[in-house]
Design a protein around this motif. Structure first.
Motif, mmCIF file in Angstrom:
data_model
loop_
_atom_site.group_PDB
_atom_site.id
_atom_site.type_symbol
_atom_site.label_atom_id
_atom_site.label_comp_id
_atom_site.label_asym_id
_atom_site.label_seq_id
_atom_site.Cartn_x
_atom_site.Cartn_y
_atom_site.Cartn_z
ATOM 1 N N VAL A 147 43.188 47.540 34.374
ATOM 2 C CA VAL A 147 41.897 47.925 34.941
ATOM 3 C C VAL A 147 41.132 46.652 35.281
ATOM 4 O O VAL A 147 40.990 45.754 34.442
ATOM 5 C CB VAL A 147 41.085 48.778 33.952
ATOM 6 C CG1 VAL A 147 39.694 49.043 34.499
ATOM 7 C CG2 VAL A 147 41.803 50.091 33.677
ATOM 8 N N LEU A 148 40.638 46.577 36.520
ATOM 9 C CA LEU A 148 39.850 45.439 36.960
ATOM 10 C C LEU A 148 38.379 45.832 36.957
ATOM 11 O O LEU A 148 37.984 46.821 37.591
ATOM 12 C CB LEU A 148 40.277 44.996 38.363
ATOM 13 C CG LEU A 148 39.488 43.848 39.006
ATOM 14 C CD1 LEU A 148 39.572 42.595 38.148
ATOM 15 C CD2 LEU A 148 39.998 43.577 40.413
ATOM 16 N N LEU A 149 37.566 45.079 36.226
ATOM 17 C CA LEU A 149 36.143 45.350 36.142
ATOM 18 C C LEU A 149 35.385 44.576 37.219
ATOM 19 O O LEU A 149 35.871 43.579 37.746
ATOM 20 C CB LEU A 149 35.612 44.956 34.760
ATOM 21 C CG LEU A 149 36.318 45.594 33.552
ATOM 22 C CD1 LEU A 149 35.665 45.133 32.260
ATOM 23 C CD2 LEU A 149 36.299 47.121 33.657
ATOM 24 N N ARG A 150 34.191 45.047 37.527
ATOM 25 C CA ARG A 150 33.391 44.423 38.572
ATOM 26 C C ARG A 150 32.971 42.999 38.224
ATOM 27 O O ARG A 150 32.672 42.204 39.104
ATOM 28 C CB ARG A 150 32.157 45.267 38.871
ATOM 29 C CG ARG A 150 32.476 46.598 39.545
ATOM 30 C CD ARG A 150 31.228 47.295 40.027
ATOM 31 N NE ARG A 150 31.536 48.570 40.649
ATOM 32 C CZ ARG A 150 31.899 48.720 41.918
ATOM 33 N NH1 ARG A 150 32.001 47.649 42.684
ATOM 34 N NH2 ARG A 150 32.165 49.907 42.409
ATOM 35 N N ASP A 151 32.945 42.677 36.935
ATOM 36 C CA ASP A 151 32.559 41.322 36.545
ATOM 37 C C ASP A 151 33.726 40.342 36.565
ATOM 38 O O ASP A 151 33.595 39.195 36.132
ATOM 39 C CB ASP A 151 31.916 41.335 35.153
ATOM 40 C CG ASP A 151 32.853 41.862 34.072
ATOM 41 O OD1 ASP A 151 34.045 42.094 34.373
ATOM 42 O OD2 ASP A 151 32.396 42.058 32.932
ATOM 43 N N GLY A 152 34.907 40.784 37.069
ATOM 44 C CA GLY A 152 36.046 39.888 37.215
ATOM 45 C C GLY A 152 36.992 39.851 36.043
ATOM 46 O O GLY A 152 37.948 39.076 36.047
ATOM 47 N N ARG A 153 36.772 40.693 35.040
ATOM 48 C CA ARG A 153 37.682 40.733 33.896
ATOM 49 C C ARG A 153 38.791 41.754 34.145
ATOM 50 O O ARG A 153 38.574 42.784 34.772
ATOM 51 C CB ARG A 153 36.926 41.091 32.621
ATOM 52 C CG ARG A 153 35.992 39.998 32.122
ATOM 53 C CD ARG A 153 35.375 40.398 30.790
ATOM 54 N NE ARG A 153 34.535 41.575 30.926
ATOM 55 C CZ ARG A 153 34.265 42.429 29.934
ATOM 56 N NH1 ARG A 153 34.793 42.229 28.733
ATOM 57 N NH2 ARG A 153 33.469 43.456 30.135
ATOM 58 N N LEU A 154 39.974 41.449 33.609
ATOM 59 C CA LEU A 154 41.121 42.337 33.733
ATOM 60 C C LEU A 154 41.534 42.804 32.350
ATOM 61 O O LEU A 154 41.743 41.989 31.442
ATOM 62 C CB LEU A 154 42.299 41.615 34.404
ATOM 63 C CG LEU A 154 43.519 42.479 34.717
ATOM 64 C CD1 LEU A 154 43.213 43.425 35.864
ATOM 65 C CD2 LEU A 154 44.717 41.613 35.071
#
Length: 317
Positions: free
Chosen positions: A15-22
């Motif tokens: 899952v890729l989050l909007r803040d750039g974390r995976l």
């Protein structure tokens, strides 16, 4: 925590989050998160040990190698994953058989590793299959949301799009714009999707192209491939996907592939009503016929003028 996109592979989910974390979970992401994928439990009363999935794999975790790098794209194949980060560009990990990780070999990689051959590329889109991977890269001095296709891995069914002479490439290789069989101008692609052994691309003009295995008719090219094309044959070079012309059909907007199938979402139809469309089509046919006849007439007149000129020159001589 806002989710930007997600992708699944055989034994896990990312899952890729909007803040750039995976974030990863499942057996496939265990190594990237430095967790033992399997747990061993003593079998009471029977002796020995029982192997089972590690319960820690059920929790989403962030791979250490990707922390602070800022992930902006991710795609998963059957047992490998490719992502694009702001700091290091394209990275991949997982099963390396067939060269689908793009590191120049077929070695498995447990944690995200930079793809050195793409370290200077601006990646716009990613797609991963079972044995190969695709990316759309921006080619200077071009700009915008479309680019050329880069492919790597194994393509025994033509899914690389590099022709019969290139069935394997362990490092990313650009699919040159002239790979399209009937068009010589550069093709700028904005979307790619892959199935088990076939690939599909959508260019910036809304035209779809497909190549690879035609199992189940996944390429959507019955006319160009011909009636005698083998049921399980493959096309190593791209060709136009058919069936998207006609009244009521908008341009393709997005595509997705299954193991031996392709699904397309179309934009709403914005043309005239069916009767007007049929009239305009017939008028266009008549105009093309008139244009052909006019060209033939002009060519005949030109030849006749040349003939008379030569006869005149002979008579004067």
């Amino acid at each position: 925590m806002q989710i930007q996109e997600s992708s699944c592979w055989a034994d896990g989910t990312v899952v890729l989050l909007r803040d750039g974390r995976l974030l990863c979970c499942g057996l496939a992401g265990a190594s990237a998160s430095r967790i033992q994928p399997m747990d061993f439990v003593e079998r009471t009363g029977y002796g020995g040990r029982l192997q089972r999935p590690n319960p820690m794999c059920e929790l989403f975790r962030e791979p250490r190698a990707l922390r602070t790098l800022g992930v902006r794209l991710v795609a998963c194949g059957a047992n490998h994953c490719v992502c694009v980060t702001d700091q290091l560009g394209a990275m991949s990990w997982g099963d390396g058989s067939g060269g689908k990780l793009g590191h120049g070999d077929n070695v498995d990689v447990k944690e995200p590793k930079r793809i050195k051959a793409m370290m200077n590329d601006i990646v716009l889109y990613l797609a991963c299959g079972v044995w190969h991977s695709l990316a759309v890269v921006l080619v200077p001095p071009l700009f915008g949301d479309a680019g050329w296709i880069v492919t790597w891995g194994t393509g025994t069914q033509g899914q690389l799009g590099l022709g019969k002479e290139c069935m394997y490439t362990f490092t990313p290789k650009i699919v040159r714009p002239t790979f399209l069989e009937d068009k010589q101008d550069p093709i700028l692609v904005k979307w790619v999707a892959v199935g088990r052994n076939h690939s599909v691309a959508l260019d910036k003009d809304g035209t779809m192209w497909s190549w690879g295995s035609n199992k189940g008719g996944a390429l959507g090219r019955p006319k160009s491939l011909g009636e005698n094309f083998p049921a399980h044959g493959y096309a190593p070079k791209a060709g136009r996907v058919e069936g998207f012309s006609g009244w009521g059909k908008g341009l393709p907007a997005s595509i997705a592939c299954g193991p031996s199938a392709t699904v397309v979402a179309l934009l709403p139809w914005e043309g005239p009503d069916e009767e007007t469309w049929e009239f305009e089509r017939e008028e266009a046919k008549l105009q093309r016929r008139r244009d052909r006849e006019q060209r033939k007439k002009e060519e005949a007149e030109r030849k006749e003028a040349i003939k008379r000129q030569r006869e005149h020159e002979r008579s004067v001589a």
